[in-house]
Write an enzyme that holds these catalytic residues in place. Structure first.
Site, PDB file in Angstrom:
ATOM      1  N   ASP A  49       0.840  -1.201   0.000  1.00  0.00           N
ATOM      2  CA  ASP A  49       0.000   0.000   0.000  1.00  0.00           C
ATOM      3  C   ASP A  49       0.873   1.249   0.000  1.00  0.00           C
ATOM      4  O   ASP A  49       1.630   1.490   0.947  1.00  0.00           O
ATOM      5  CB  ASP A  49      -0.897  -0.001   1.237  1.00  0.00           C
ATOM      6  CG  ASP A  49      -1.784   1.227   1.300  1.00  0.00           C
ATOM      7  OD1 ASP A  49      -2.939   1.140   0.847  1.00  0.00           O
ATOM      8  OD2 ASP A  49      -1.343   2.287   1.808  1.00  0.00           O
ATOM      9  N   TYR A  54       3.152   9.670  -0.312  1.00  0.00           N
ATOM     10  CA  TYR A  54       4.316   9.015   0.283  1.00  0.00           C
ATOM     11  C   TYR A  54       5.599   9.265  -0.506  1.00  0.00           C
ATOM     12  O   TYR A  54       6.688   9.039   0.009  1.00  0.00           O
ATOM     13  CB  TYR A  54       4.084   7.506   0.402  1.00  0.00           C
ATOM     14  CG  TYR A  54       2.838   7.100   1.145  1.00  0.00           C
ATOM     15  CD1 TYR A  54       2.057   8.024   1.863  1.00  0.00           C
ATOM     16  CD2 TYR A  54       2.400   5.778   1.135  1.00  0.00           C
ATOM     17  CE1 TYR A  54       0.905   7.638   2.524  1.00  0.00           C
ATOM     18  CE2 TYR A  54       1.256   5.380   1.803  1.00  0.00           C
ATOM     19  CZ  TYR A  54       0.506   6.309   2.487  1.00  0.00           C
ATOM     20  OH  TYR A  54      -0.637   5.925   3.139  1.00  0.00           O
ATOM     21  N   LYS A  79      -2.979   5.975  -4.041  1.00  0.00           N
ATOM     22  CA  LYS A  79      -4.051   6.922  -3.729  1.00  0.00           C
ATOM     23  C   LYS A  79      -3.793   8.267  -4.390  1.00  0.00           C
ATOM     24  O   LYS A  79      -2.631   8.690  -4.504  1.00  0.00           O
ATOM     25  CB  LYS A  79      -4.161   7.124  -2.218  1.00  0.00           C
ATOM     26  CG  LYS A  79      -4.147   5.836  -1.409  1.00  0.00           C
ATOM     27  CD  LYS A  79      -4.066   6.120   0.092  1.00  0.00           C
ATOM     28  CE  LYS A  79      -3.745   4.857   0.865  1.00  0.00           C
ATOM     29  NZ  LYS A  79      -2.336   4.461   0.756  1.00  0.00           N
ATOM     30  N   HIS A 112      -7.692   9.728  -1.285  1.00  0.00           N
ATOM     31  CA  HIS A 112      -6.993   9.724   0.001  1.00  0.00           C
ATOM     32  C   HIS A 112      -7.809  10.361   1.130  1.00  0.00           C
ATOM     33  O   HIS A 112      -7.826   9.854   2.256  1.00  0.00           O
ATOM     34  CB  HIS A 112      -5.638  10.429  -0.140  1.00  0.00           C
ATOM     35  CG  HIS A 112      -4.589   9.887   0.768  1.00  0.00           C
ATOM     36  ND1 HIS A 112      -3.269   9.784   0.405  1.00  0.00           N
ATOM     37  CD2 HIS A 112      -4.655   9.410   2.038  1.00  0.00           C
ATOM     38  CE1 HIS A 112      -2.571   9.266   1.409  1.00  0.00           C
ATOM     39  NE2 HIS A 112      -3.392   9.038   2.407  1.00  0.00           N
TER      40      HIS A 112
END
Length: 275
Positions: A49, A54, A79, A112
């Site tokens: 994930d 990120y 996301k 998100h």
């Protein structure tokens, strides 16, 4: 009872998703995330994930490509970030994520956060990507029932997954019940409460089963029918987090853990957040 790492949750569109995966939030793009994902895959993890936020999708893709594991065996989630939300901008953001991951398709694409005034247009973009086969399943993250009802009022596709903060101190029982009623798979982020597991009850129950407090919490997730994605960069901890399939918490212990719920959030409130 979920019996091993190969067991999968069946989403309402028939796609199967591993019950246990690896989250890669706050892992560095370069060597750290590559080595972590490589370790996880070699141990038997088949779900990773990530997210635009990120900033490590490229590293995740490199690790998947170098694993030697057939693409169809690995379930990749990413996301769309808040600043990319909206119809056209979401479509563009998806293509950027797909390019960075180096994949022909993505298994699960999530919104998100429920950005007011944008998430419905974002959802329309996800429906388009799903219809075109660019993604196997679509869903949301950090959505409350009111947000999901808002989407369902005007959409063709019900979200397949809702990924939310979920742990014993934030059990979100009404949300879990809502998702189960509508066939939406709940998925837990921060299932181990950022390591804040120093609770006497958790340690007491863990001792009864010869397990750690972390293993007890992750098992509690699974027995509540919640997919879970603990984050760690340490192979030893990855192995510990996998060791969940040789025991089952009793109904009494499940209830005791659920009583730890205090509606305590470690992250933002989906009804009141800045981005």
């Amino acid at each position: 009872m979920i019996q091993n790492m190969s067991d999968r949750a069946r989403l309402h569109n028939g796609v199967e998703m591993p019950w246990l995966g690896l989250g890669v939030y706050q892992m560095d793009e370069d060597k750290q995330v590559v080595e972590a994902v490589q370790s996880a895959l070699s141990l038997g993890y088949r779900s990773i994930d990530t997210a635009t936020l990120y900033q490590n999708e490229t590293g995740v893709g490199e690790a998947v490509a170098s694993s030697g594991i057939a693409r169809e065996e690995i379930f990749i989630t990413t996301k769309v970030w808040n600043s990319d939300q909206g119809y056209e901008s979401t479509l563009a953001a998806f293509e950027t994520s797909r390019r960075k991951l180096g994949l022909d398709y993505i298994d699960l694409y999530l919104i998100h956060w429920p950005v007011k005034g944008k998430y419905k247009d974002t959802w329309r973009a996800l429906e388009k990507l799903y219809a075109e086969g660019a993604v196997r399943a679509i869903g949301v993250s950090n959505f409350q029932p009111s947000h999901i009802e808002d989407i369902m009022a005007d959409s063709q596709v019900i979200p397949m997954v809702n990924q939310v903060e979920y742990h014993p101190k934030l059990a979100q029982k009404p949300l879990l019940a809502f998702c189960q009623f509508h066939g939406i798979q709940l998925e837990a982020w921060s299932p181990l409460m950022n390591g804040k597991l120093d609770d006497p009850l958790l340690h007491q129950i863990a001792a009864q089963y010869g397990k750690t407090a972390a293993q007890v919490v992750l098992r509690w997730d699974l027995q509540n029918g919640v997919v879970t994605i603990p984050k760690t960069v340490h192979p030893g901890r990855m192995k510990e987090n996998m060791d969940l399939f040789d025991f089952e918490l009793s109904p009494q212990d499940m209830a005791l853990i659920s009583q730890l719920d205090q509606s305590v959030r470690l992250g933002a409130d989906p009804d009141n957040f800045d981005f």
